[in-house]
Design an enzyme around this catalytic site. Structure first.
Site, PDB file in Angstrom:
ATOM      1  CG  HIS A  33      -1.846  -1.172   1.283  1.00 41.57           C
ATOM      2  ND1 HIS A  33      -2.457  -1.607   2.440  1.00 41.57           N
ATOM      3  CD2 HIS A  33      -2.283  -2.013   0.307  1.00 41.57           C
ATOM      4  CE1 HIS A  33      -3.216  -2.654   2.188  1.00 41.57           C
ATOM      5  NE2 HIS A  33      -3.121  -2.925   0.891  1.00 41.57           N
ATOM      6  CD  GLN A  34       4.502  -0.455  -1.204  1.00 42.72           C
ATOM      7  OE1 GLN A  34       3.722  -0.647  -2.135  1.00 42.72           O
ATOM      8  NE2 GLN A  34       5.019  -1.452  -0.504  1.00 42.72           N
TER       9      GLN A  34
END
Length: 630
Positions: A558-559
Site C-alpha cells: 500500500h505504498q
C-alpha cells in the site's frame, strides 16, 4: 483416483511456478503440462486475455501510461466520447483466467511476471526472518495492474481521512465529494449492508461478500462483539469495529480492472490498448513546459506517439514517479546528479509511506469444523467445479474478517480513527506445502522450516495485524538513467518503536478476541512455536511479540505519496487537486501515488475511485464533460 485428482491440481501449481524467473530453467517445460491442463480446464482458460492488436497512430487525444485500476477506468471513461481517441500503454500482458480468477491463487501470481518484483533495501529493524532481510514490495503489471495479484480486499477508509485531504487544500476530495464516485463504480452485493445508502448497484466493479465463509470467521465476528466491538459496515465511513470481508470478486471470481472496465469495450474504434509496451520517457516542450507525448519500447523497437490533449500517468506509485524523474520532473539536485535536464523542480519521490504489518498470531483448531488442512485437498474436479459455480474455498483469498482498533500509542487523538487493522485468514502459510507461498512472501528457509512447516496438514488459522499510521517515511530515487532499472527505495520499517508497539497491541487484541466464548466450540489453541531469532524470549510476553513483529514482518503493498497531491504552497506536493503536475501543462498523475498520507484502507478501492474522479476532471478541463453519468 485420488492421486489423479491431486496430480491435476499440482500441474496447475507447477505451470504458475514456471513463471518464476528464478525457476524458469529448473522446472518442467510448460509444453509438457499444457495438454493435461486443457483436458481439465479447456483451452480458453489457458489463453492470455486478448485486448486487441491495434495499428498504432502517430497521435491520440489522450495517452494513458499504465493499465492498473485507475488507468483502466480512465481508458473506459475517456473513450466514451467517440470524438476522442485514447491510447492505453501497459508494460505487462493480459490475464490468464485459469490463474487470475481464483482469489486463493493470489500468492502464486505474486511469484510470476505479473509482479514487478520490487524489494526493499536491507532492513535493520524489520523483515529479519525474510530472505536477505528484505521485504517484498509486490506491484502488479499487466492489464489490471495489482488487481490481478492482490488479495481482492475492498476498503475505502475513514470518511475523516478524505475530509482531511480537502482541508489540506485538495478541493473536491472530501467524503461527501467522493462517496458518489464510490457508488458509481460499484455493483454491490453485500448481504447485511447492501441497502444502507452507502453502496452502488449499477457500476462496473463487483463488490460482494465472499461466497465461502468458515466457522472461524463467524467466531471472530462474535468474539470481537463479546470483547466490546460493534458490528459495522466499514465502507460506510466509520471504522472502529468488526465485520466480514467485502471483496472485489464476481461470484467468487476475481474482478480485475481489466475484466471489469475493458473486456467488453475493446471493440471501440477510438480506443487502442497496447500491451508489453514499456514507456521510457514523457516528451516535453521545454519552452512552453507542456507534455507532448511519450516514447516507449514494444517488441525491441522504439516508438514515439503524441498526445494532442493530455498525457496521463497511471503507472503506479513507483513507476509514475520514476518516469517523471526520467523526463526531467523531480528534485533538481537528484536529476542533475544523473545528468538529466531539469524541466521542473518538484519533490517527486520525496516520500513513500506504507502499511507495515506482521504474520501472526497463529491458532490451532482442535475441533475441526471444515477439514481444511492443505492446498492439495482442493485438487479435485469437485472443488474446481464448485469454484466455477462460485462456491467453495477457492472463491476466497483466505482473509475473511477485518477488525479496526485504536492502540494506546496512536498519535491522532480522534477516538474514531484507528491505527491498526487486524485481518483474519482461515489458513496459515503451512496450508501450502509447495515452495510458492514461501517465495511469494520472501520467507527465509529457516523461518519456513522451523515455524510454518510444522503446520502442514494441520487445521490452523492466523491473524494479520496491519499498521495504518506508520511513522516511517521513505524516499524513492532513480537507480540510474536506464528506464528498465527498478527505482531505488530508501525505507526502513519500525525505526520508531511505537510502530512495533502498535502491532503488538494488535496481536494481544487478536488473542483476546480468540479467548472469547464464541470460540469455545472450536477448541482453539495459541500456536506456541517460537520464530527463529526469538527463542531466547519467554513466549506470549510483550518482548516476545515485539521480536515476532520484527522477524515476521508483513507488507501489504500500500505504498503511496510518491506524487503527493496538494496545493502549490505545499512543499511536498507534486500534483494539484485536479491531479495536474505543478508547473507542467497537459500532464497528470492518476494513481495511488497521489494519496497524501497513508490511508486507513487498502489501496485497491482508492485506485478505482481515483480513476473515476480523474476521468470527470479531465473531461471538464478539456470541454468534454457531456458524458457525466453521476
Amino acid at each position: 483416483m485420488r492421486r489423479v485428482k491431486k496430480f491435476r491440481f499440482l500441474l496447475v501449481i507447477l505451470i504458475v511456478i514456471c513463471e518464476l524467473k528464478s525457476f524458469a530453467n529448473g522446472f518442467l517445460n510448460t509444453s509438457m503440462i499444457v495438454p493435461a491442463l486443457q483436458m481439465v480446464f479447456g483451452l480458453s482458460g489457458l489463453l492470455e486475455m486478448n485486448y486487441g492488436d491495434p495499428l498504432l497512430k502517430s497521435s491520440y487525444d489522450y495517452v494513458i501510461v499504465g493499465a492498473g485500476p485507475a488507468g483502466c477506468v480512465l481508458a473506459n471513461r475517456l473513450s466514451e466520447d467517440t470524438r476522442r481517441t485514447v491510447l492505453l500503454l501497459e508494460i505487462g500482458k493480459g490475464e490468464i483466467p485459469m490463474f487470475s480468477d481464483p482469489p486463493l491463487l493470489g500468492p502464486l501470481l505474486a511469484s510470476t511476471n505479473y509482479n514487478f518484483g520490487y524489494q526493499t533495501e536491507v532492513q535493520k529493524y524489520g523483515c529479519q526472518g525474510l530472505r536477505n532481510k528484505r521485504c517484498s514490495w509486490a506491484h502488479g503489471r499487466g492489464i489490471g495492474g495489482s488487481s490481478i495479484i492482490n488479495n481482492v480486499i475492498y476498503t475505502r477508509g475513514s470518511k475523516k481521512e478524505y475530509d482531511s485531504w480537502a482541508k489540506a487544500g485538495n478541493t473536491g476530495w472530501g467524503w461527501d465529494d467522493m462517496l458518489p464516485y464510490f457508488k458509481k463504480l460499484e455493483k454491490s452485493n453485500i448481504h447485511d449492508f447492501d441497502r444502507n445508502g452507502f453502496h452502488g448497484h449499477t457500476g462496473r466493479l463487483s463488490i460482494e461478500d465472499c461466497p465461502f465463509r468458515s466457522e472461524i470467521a463467524d467466531a471472530v465476528v462474535k468474539g470481537a462483539q463479546q470483547a466490546g466491538y460493534r458490528y459495522l459496515d466499514y465502507n460506510a465511513g466509520d471504522l472502529i469495529g468488526v465485520s466480514y470481508l467485502q471483496a472485489h470478486t464476481r461470484k467468487g471470481h476475481r474482478a480485475t480492472a481489466g475484466n471489469s472496465y475493458l473486456k467488453d469495450i475493446i471493440h471501440r474504434p477510438n480506443l487502442h490498448i497496447l500491451t508489453r509496451s514499456w514507456v521510457t520517457k514523457v516528451l516535453m516542450d521545454t519552452r512552453t513546459k507542456q507534455a507532448t507525448g511519450v516514447r516507449f519500447v514494444n517488441g525491441k523497437r522504439s516508438y514515439t506517439v503524441y498526445a494532442t490533449k493530455e498525457v496521463i500517468l497511471s503507472a503506479g506509485a513507483f513507476e509514475s514517479a520514476k518516469l517523471l524523474m526520467l523526463s526531467g520532473v523531480g528534485p533538481a539536485k537528484h536529476l542533475q546528479k544523473h545528468d538529466i535536464k531539469v524541466v521542473q523542480n518538484l519533490p517527486v519521490g520525496k516520500q513513500v509511506t506504507e502499511h507495515g504489518g506482521v504474520f501472526g498470531p497463529v491458532f490451532i483448531v482442535h475441533n475441526d469444523p471444515d477439514g481444511l488442512h492443505s492446498l492439495e485437498q482442493l485438487a479435485s474436479i469437485g472443488e474446481i467445479s464448485k469454484f466455477r459455480e462460485g462456491r467453495g474455498p477457492m472463491t476466497s483469498n483466505s482473509v475473511e474478517t477485518l477488525m479496526y482498533i485504536k492502540s494506546p500509542v496512536a498519535e491522532d487523538p480522534d477516538p474514531e480513527l484507528p491505527d491498526v487493522e487486524i485481518m483474519q485468514a482461515f489458513i496459515t502459510f503451512g496450508f501450502d506445502s509447495s515452495p510458492s507461498t514461501k517465495f511469494a512472501y520472501q520467507l527465509s528457509d529457516e523461518v519456513d522450516e522451523a515455524y510454518f512447516r510444522p503446520l502442514n496438514n494441520m487445521r490452523a488459522f492466523m491473524y494479520l495485524p496491519m499498521l495504518l499510521r506508520a511513522r516511517a517515511k521513505g524516499k524513492l530515487r532513480l537507480k540510474s538513467t536506464n528506464p528498465f532499472h527498478h527505482p531505488d527505495f530508501k525505507y526502513q520499517y519500525f525505526e520508531d518503536e511505537r510502530d512495533v508497539d502498535a502491532l503488538v497491541y494488535g496481536i494481544l487484541h487478536a488473542i483476546n478476541v480468540t479467548s472469547q466464548p464464541a470460540f469455545k466450540h472450536l477448541g482453539v489453541e495459541l500456536y506456541a512455536k517460537k520464530v527463529p531469532g526469538c527463542v531466547h524470549l519467554k513466549f506470549n510476553t510483550w518482548d516476545y511479540w515485539r521480536c515476532h513483529v520484527r522477524t515476521l514482518t508483513a507488507t501489504f503493498q500500500h505504498q503511496v505519496a510518491t506524487c503527493k497531491m496538494g496545493p502549490a504552497s505545499d512543499p511536498e506536493a507534486v500534483v494539484d487537486h485536479r491531479l495536474r503536475v505543478h508547473g507542467i501543462k497537459r500532464l497528470r498523475v492518476a494513481d495511488v501515488g497521489i494519496i497524501p498520507t497513508s490511508p486507513t484502507g487498502h489501496t485497491s478501492a482508492h485506485s478505482f475511485v481515483i480513476g473515476e474522479k480523474a476521468a470527470d476532471m479531465i473531461k471538464e478541463d478539456n470541454g468534454d464533460y457531456g458524458h457525466k453519468s453521476l
